[in-house]
Structures are given as structure tokens and as C-alpha cells.
Design a protein around this motif. Structure first.
Motif, PDB file in Angstrom:
ATOM      1  N   GLN A 178      -7.033   1.331   1.388  1.00  0.00           N
ATOM      2  CA  GLN A 178      -6.137   2.301   2.121  1.00  0.00           C
ATOM      3  C   GLN A 178      -5.422   3.079   0.730  1.00  0.00           C
ATOM      4  O   GLN A 178      -5.207   4.625   1.286  1.00  0.00           O
ATOM      5  CB  GLN A 178      -4.774   1.375   2.607  1.00  0.00           C
ATOM      6  CG  GLN A 178      -4.987   0.695   3.953  1.00  0.00           C
ATOM      7  CD  GLN A 178      -4.135   0.007   4.074  1.00  0.00           C
ATOM      8  OE1 GLN A 178      -3.298  -0.817   3.359  1.00  0.00           O
ATOM      9  NE2 GLN A 178      -4.156  -0.578   5.554  1.00  0.00           N
ATOM     10  N   VAL A 179      -4.910   2.546  -0.353  1.00  0.00           N
ATOM     11  CA  VAL A 179      -4.530   3.638  -1.430  1.00  0.00           C
ATOM     12  C   VAL A 179      -5.700   4.467  -1.826  1.00  0.00           C
ATOM     13  O   VAL A 179      -5.397   5.620  -2.129  1.00  0.00           O
ATOM     14  CB  VAL A 179      -4.054   2.848  -2.507  1.00  0.00           C
ATOM     15  CG1 VAL A 179      -3.719   3.810  -3.834  1.00  0.00           C
ATOM     16  CG2 VAL A 179      -2.804   1.986  -1.688  1.00  0.00           C
ATOM     17  N   PRO A 228      -2.249  -2.486  -6.235  1.00  0.00           N
ATOM     18  CA  PRO A 228      -2.141  -3.350  -5.420  1.00  0.00           C
ATOM     19  C   PRO A 228      -2.721  -5.017  -5.774  1.00  0.00           C
ATOM     20  O   PRO A 228      -2.229  -6.037  -5.682  1.00  0.00           O
ATOM     21  CB  PRO A 228      -2.773  -3.206  -4.058  1.00  0.00           C
ATOM     22  CG  PRO A 228      -2.805  -1.774  -3.971  1.00  0.00           C
ATOM     23  CD  PRO A 228      -2.813  -1.275  -5.447  1.00  0.00           C
ATOM     24  N   GLY A 261      -5.606   4.732   5.572  1.00  0.00           N
ATOM     25  CA  GLY A 261      -5.629   5.221   4.341  1.00  0.00           C
ATOM     26  C   GLY A 261      -5.328   6.764   4.669  1.00  0.00           C
ATOM     27  O   GLY A 261      -4.670   7.289   3.874  1.00  0.00           O
ATOM     28  N   ALA A 263      -4.892  -3.236   0.967  1.00  0.00           N
ATOM     29  CA  ALA A 263      -4.164  -2.076   0.361  1.00  0.00           C
ATOM     30  C   ALA A 263      -4.986  -1.295  -0.595  1.00  0.00           C
ATOM     31  O   ALA A 263      -4.631  -0.090  -0.821  1.00  0.00           O
ATOM     32  CB  ALA A 263      -3.035  -2.797  -0.178  1.00  0.00           C
ATOM     33  N   THR A 264      -5.802  -1.969  -1.466  1.00  0.00           N
ATOM     34  CA  THR A 264      -6.563  -1.230  -2.504  1.00  0.00           C
ATOM     35  C   THR A 264      -7.583   0.063  -1.514  1.00  0.00           C
ATOM     36  O   THR A 264      -7.395   1.132  -1.890  1.00  0.00           O
ATOM     37  CB  THR A 264      -7.703  -2.107  -2.991  1.00  0.00           C
ATOM     38  OG1 THR A 264      -7.101  -2.845  -3.914  1.00  0.00           O
ATOM     39  CG2 THR A 264      -8.390  -1.213  -4.125  1.00  0.00           C
ATOM     40  N   ALA A 301       0.840  -1.194  -0.082  1.00  0.00           N
ATOM     41  CA  ALA A 301      -0.011  -0.001  -0.001  1.00  0.00           C
ATOM     42  C   ALA A 301       1.035   1.171  -0.207  1.00  0.00           C
ATOM     43  O   ALA A 301       0.535   2.211  -0.672  1.00  0.00           O
ATOM     44  CB  ALA A 301      -0.827  -0.021   1.258  1.00  0.00           C
TER      45      ALA A 301
END
Length: 330
Positions: A290-291, A270, A227, A287-288, A113
């Protein structure tokens, strides 16, 4: 109904809202993804065809990248591009040597991330800011170089070189190939550039819907908090580094601050990386999120910070001009 206008009012809305719709489908109707009828349908292809949609998106994106650049554009674009990638690489090295578990760092952030968010600039935001606040049209055009950050290639390269993941050589080739194909087509034929470039806006909500369909919203609160922290980190750290680089290379620092953001398409990285390196498959969904949160945070903070710096730079220039005129009169 003014659906598009409503979506456009939300920062990153054309990506965020379809992603949320897909996540709601996955969270409340998870069983349909396992049925044969769904898997063999066009609906199933749309909600699970992330790789194909991303490949199409990167071809369209690549068509907008020009091979030729003037000296100023080249200097500005390359310096900011290297600054962004180098910052992400240094952070990756620190993660490797400080944290034993790179998949679960501070507040659930992962190396995947962090590097995805730090290594890709929001081009639309940069060009809009520099179009309003920049001193030269070439400041806007510098993104033609910086757009090389787009896609999973440099995230993979940074993670691989830093020892945070392992990728076969062919994985790098196939990851960047759609972007290169788009670049070649766009540079060989201006009509192809015009035709393919229009596809970006259409494909973004489609691959966002597909990415969202792989996300379970039970983790959204935790991912949202981390995030937000990730987005603030991108603005503060890359903003400072790129501001210094811009000043050193003859700019006033405004372009550097304007590049302190995370691109909307970075939220797709991610999933793309996890498809190649299985070590990240368990954290790709988190991670998706968070980004995506970092994209929104930087879309709010970067314009505010850039505008503030631009006003300071303008006052500095006015003061300098006044002092010079007074000196000449004497």
C-alpha cells in the motif's frame, strides 16, 4: 542493454522493480525459503536480510543531514517538518478514537500503512521541484531538516503516543541509532559524508528486493486499490496543510505543495516497525504494498499539483508588481 535507463523511466522504479522481483520469487517459489541450503547461503542472506540492509541504508542517509542550517532554511524546514509529522499524528488520534480495529480500516488500509505514508516526504522529488520552481536555493536546502522524517522512528513515535502500538524505550533508541551514527560521521568529516552518501542509491534496490521477498502477490490487487487511495489522501491532505503553513511562514505555498508526497524509503517502514511490534506482523506485507503504491501515486500527482500552484503564484506576483508600479507612477 540500457537496464538502468529502463528502470529509471518507472516512477520509483529503482525501488519498485526489485521489490516486484522479490515478491515474484516469494509467490512462485515459496518453498525455497524453508530449505537449509537457502537459509545458510549468501542468496538467502540477501533475500531475508532486510534489517541489516535497512540499517546500512539509514547510516548512509544520516550522513547527508547537516547539523547547521541558516535561519531561512531552519524556519522553512522545521515548519514543513512539524506540519507533516503533526498531520500524521492527528490522523493517528482520529484512527484510535473512530476505528475499533486499527489493522483493518477502509479498503484494507491499516494505521501502520497510513502513518508510514503520511509521515515521510520524498526528498528527491521535493528538491527537484524546488530546484526548478523555488525562488531561493534555500528552499531546496530546507530538506536537510525535513529529512529527519526518514526511517521508522517517527512512525513508531506517532503510533506509540497515539496509543496504536507499544514500544520499549530502547526500541526507539535502536531504531534511530543508525541514522544518528550517519549524521555524526557526515558532520564530523566531509569526506565521510561524500563517501557514505553514495551508498544510498546502491542499497535501495537491495533492501527493496529483500522486502519484496517477504510479500505474497495474491494480495496485490486489493493493496493496489487501497494504495492509490492512500496516495491521493497524502497529496490532498498534507498538500493543503503544508500549503497553509508555507504561506503563514512567509512563503508562496509552492514548497508546501512540493512536500505533499511519500518517500520511497517509507515502503520499508512497515517491515521495520513490525519487527519491533508483533501486533503489526500480520499486516506488514500488505502495508508495504500500500505504501509503495502511495509512493508512485504521489510521485505523479505532486509534481503536477506543484507546477500548477507555481504558475498561479507567479501570475499573482506579476499582477502584484504591476499594481505596485502603476501606483508608484501615480
Amino acid at each position: 542493454m540500457k537496464i538502468k535507463e529502463a528502470i529509471d523511466r518507472v516512477p520509483g522504479g529503482m525501488m519498485l522493480i526489485p521489490l516486484l522481483i522479490g515478491a515474484l520469487i516469494r509467490t512462485f517459489f515459496p518453498g525455497i525459503f524453508d530449505t537449509p541450503e537457502f537459509k545458510s547461503s549468501f542468496t538467502g542472506g540477501l533475500l531475508t536480510g532486510t534489517s541489516a540492509l535497512l540499517a546500512a541504508f539509514y547510516i548512509c542517509l544520516g550522513s547527508t543531514i547537516r547539523f547547521q542550517s541558516t535561519g531561512y532554511i531552519l524556519k522553512k524546514g522545521v515548519s514543513l517538518w512539524i506540519g507533516k509529522i503533526a498531520t500524521a499524528f492527528i490522523i493517528a488520534l482520529l484512527i484510535k478514537h473512530i476505528f475499533p480495529d486499527q489493522n483493518h480500516l477502509f479498503l484494507g488500509l491499516s494505521a501502520l500503512a497510513i502513518i508510514a505514508a503520511f509521515s515521510d516526504t520524498n526528498g528527491g522529488l521535493y528538491m527537484a521541484l524546488m530546484g526548478q520552481l523555488g525562488k531561493k536555493a534555500e528552499d531546496v536546502a530546507a530538506y536537510s531538516i525535513m529529512s529527519l522524517e526518514s526511517g521508522p522512528f517517527f512512525t513508531m513515535l506517532i503510533l506509540g503516543v497515539a496509543g496504536l502500538a507499544s514500544f520499549p524505550v530502547l526500541a526507539f533508541v535502536f531504531a534511530i541509532l543508525p541514522l544518528v551514527v550517519g549524521m555524526i560521521l557526515g558532520n564530523l568529516d566531509e569526506k565521510m559524508r561524500e563517501f557514505l552518501s553514495k551508498g544510498q542509491d546502491v542499497i535501495i534496490p537491495l533492501f527493496s528486493l529483500s522486502i519484496g521477498a517477504g510479500i505474497n502477490l495474491t494480495n496485490v490487487v486489493k493493496a493496489g486499490i487501497s494504495g492509490i487511495i492512500l496516495g491521493i489522501g497524502v497529496v490532498v491532505i498534507t498538500g493543503l496543510v503544508l500549503f497553509i503553513i508555507d504561506r503563514v511562514t512567509g512563503g508562496d505555498g509552492v514548497a508546501g505543495v512540493a512536500a505533499s508526497s511519500t518517500a520511497g524509503n517509507a515502503a520499508a517502514v512497515p517491515v521495520a516497525v513490525a519487527a519491533i511490534y508483533s501486533g503489526y506482523s500480520q499486516i506488514a506485507a500488505t502495508a508495504t504494498l500500500q505504501v509503495t503504491a502511495a509512493v508512485i501515486v504521489t510521485a505523479i500527482l505532486t509534481p503536477l499539483l506543484t507546477t500548477w500552484f507555481a504558475k498561479r503564484a507567479e501570475k499573482r506576483n506579476v499582477s502584484h508588481v504591476s499594481l505596485s508600479e502603476n501606483h508608484d507612477m501615480k
